[in-house]
Design a protein around this motif. Sequence first.
Motif, PDB file in Angstrom:
ATOM      1  N   ARG A 377       0.878  -1.172   0.000  1.00  0.00           N
ATOM      2  CA  ARG A 377       0.000   0.000   0.000  1.00  0.00           C
ATOM      3  C   ARG A 377       0.910   1.215   0.000  1.00  0.00           C
ATOM      4  O   ARG A 377       1.907   1.240   0.720  1.00  0.00           O
ATOM      5  N   SER A 378       0.611   2.204  -0.818  1.00  0.00           N
ATOM      6  CA  SER A 378       1.492   3.364  -0.860  1.00  0.00           C
ATOM      7  C   SER A 378       0.723   4.602  -1.340  1.00  0.00           C
ATOM      8  O   SER A 378      -0.518   4.605  -1.349  1.00  0.00           O
ATOM      9  N   HIS A 379       1.458   5.630  -1.744  1.00  0.00           N
ATOM     10  CA  HIS A 379       0.864   6.947  -2.020  1.00  0.00           C
ATOM     11  C   HIS A 379       1.829   7.748  -2.868  1.00  0.00           C
ATOM     12  O   HIS A 379       2.844   7.241  -3.303  1.00  0.00           O
ATOM     13  N   GLY A 380       1.520   9.003  -3.095  1.00  0.00           N
ATOM     14  CA  GLY A 380       2.414   9.874  -3.866  1.00  0.00           C
ATOM     15  C   GLY A 380       1.724  10.576  -5.020  1.00  0.00           C
ATOM     16  O   GLY A 380       2.179  11.614  -5.494  1.00  0.00           O
ATOM     17  N   GLY A 381       0.619   9.992  -5.495  1.00  0.00           N
ATOM     18  CA  GLY A 381      -0.033  10.531  -6.688  1.00  0.00           C
ATOM     19  C   GLY A 381      -1.257  11.371  -6.382  1.00  0.00           C
ATOM     20  O   GLY A 381      -1.544  11.708  -5.227  1.00  0.00           O
ATOM     21  N   VAL A 382      -2.005  11.680  -7.446  1.00  0.00           N
ATOM     22  CA  VAL A 382      -3.216  12.484  -7.286  1.00  0.00           C
ATOM     23  C   VAL A 382      -4.368  11.652  -6.719  1.00  0.00           C
ATOM     24  O   VAL A 382      -5.357  12.206  -6.238  1.00  0.00           O
ATOM     25  N   THR A 383      -4.225  10.333  -6.750  1.00  0.00           N
ATOM     26  CA  THR A 383      -5.272   9.472  -6.199  1.00  0.00           C
ATOM     27  C   THR A 383      -5.162   9.341  -4.673  1.00  0.00           C
ATOM     28  O   THR A 383      -5.985   8.686  -4.049  1.00  0.00           O
ATOM     29  N   GLU A 384      -4.144   9.963  -4.087  1.00  0.00           N
ATOM     30  CA  GLU A 384      -4.014   9.972  -2.625  1.00  0.00           C
ATOM     31  C   GLU A 384      -4.063  11.397  -2.094  1.00  0.00           C
ATOM     32  O   GLU A 384      -3.496  11.725  -1.050  1.00  0.00           O
ATOM     33  N   GLN A 385      -4.762  12.256  -2.849  1.00  0.00           N
ATOM     34  CA  GLN A 385      -4.753  13.688  -2.517  1.00  0.00           C
ATOM     35  C   GLN A 385      -5.867  14.091  -1.560  1.00  0.00           C
ATOM     36  O   GLN A 385      -5.772  15.125  -0.889  1.00  0.00           O
ATOM     37  N   GLU A 386      -6.920  13.297  -1.477  1.00  0.00           N
ATOM     38  CA  GLU A 386      -8.040  13.695  -0.626  1.00  0.00           C
ATOM     39  C   GLU A 386      -7.829  13.207   0.803  1.00  0.00           C
ATOM     40  O   GLU A 386      -7.544  12.020   1.031  1.00  0.00           O
ATOM     41  N   VAL A 387      -7.941  14.116   1.751  1.00  0.00           N
ATOM     42  CA  VAL A 387      -7.706  13.774   3.160  1.00  0.00           C
ATOM     43  C   VAL A 387      -8.784  14.403   4.039  1.00  0.00           C
ATOM     44  O   VAL A 387      -9.466  15.343   3.624  1.00  0.00           O
TER      45      VAL A 387
END
Length: 421
Positions: A377-387
Amino acid sequence: MTMQTVRDRQVTVNGRDYRFPRTPTVAVCIDGSEPGYIEAAIAAGLAPNLDRLMRTGANLRARSVIPSFTNPNNISIITGVPPAVHGISGNYFYDRAAGQEVMMNDARFLRAPTIMAAFHDAGARVAVVTAKDKLRTLLGKGLDMGSGRAIAFSSERADRVTLAENGIAEVLDVVGMRLPDVYSAELSEFVFAAGVQLLQRHRPDLMYLSTTDYVQHKAAPGSAMANSFYAMIDRYVGALDDAGAVLALTADHGMNDKHRADGSPDVIYLQDWFDERLGAGAARVILPITDPYVLHHGALGSFATVYLPQGADRAGLLDALRRISGIILALDREAACEQFELPPDRTGDIVVISAREKVLGTSAARHDLSGLTEPLRSHGGVTEQEVPMIVNRRVSVQAGRVLRNFDVFDVALNLVDQGGR
Ligand SMILES: [Zn+2]
């Protein structure tokens, strides 16, 4: 000047005005808190305090900065501005003139003053607690530890704090926990436990707590491991709320599954791709997620920046990259810096962002995936931008305003309902 005049004025930093808090104000960055984690814990009956705050206070969403990595977002939060202004766009950049990859963890790379330092200079008592020590020097930059009004330390090095360097001593005794392992849920629990103790003992005007995403890298929303982590957070959220603080919770980035059905990481190896076209090592792929703590993500995220050799056909390469399945954005430096507010001098010739389920690597041979004990599981892109952006008070946000996670101090200091404060 008297305390009254101090308390009536605003503090201006990086072009934004912040009200001096009348009530201790705590901003929390829950590392990797993809929307859904908190909701799943509430649905399981494990987060009654968050459930209550989200109904009686504010339950909003915000957007992180890109790359959706830990350092760029934490530094955006503590300065209130995007990487174009503060300069921290990842853990690494390539210094072309020196021909060297340079770590950006050092405070000298930070180009903007922090909100904490500005409030401290204005007479406030401030405190910063972070899970990993890599962030402590950046977040604590500009604080005069000799003032008696500043505290900054990490859970990771809680056994080594000194009054001179951290503004506090004997933190393990103060917090009442043993030193946690750097890869553990307790590393984050220590941050919260310290926050509760600091609030009671030191009554800081402004406090920033920042956890680590060890759990979120391993466990999806609603899983037993994630639910127990959020149940822990909920107890401390209750304690911070009970202590009367204005409390605003957000995240540095979200988190998604980045693996195939068989559990193996779904990687596009960009260095191999460029080597095939331009010759071995002609282009240089930088993965700004790379840091000294790679065990839980194998240095695999959804954002890469690429330095091309002189004379390379950038437009042609961008076209070819855009045709690769799983790459959702390939931009030249100018477009990427404009769209994502990045510092041009720390951004490569090309920026590449992968799709929700994919990550970007350098060469297959250069990634040690032996530390990945769970499917990636990871992150870094625009698909992990909503918080999330959750506040224990009602807040008034102008209609149409898209909140950023780095608005959290603006929200907590300027937009909370003043009734009852
Ligand atoms: Zn993070």
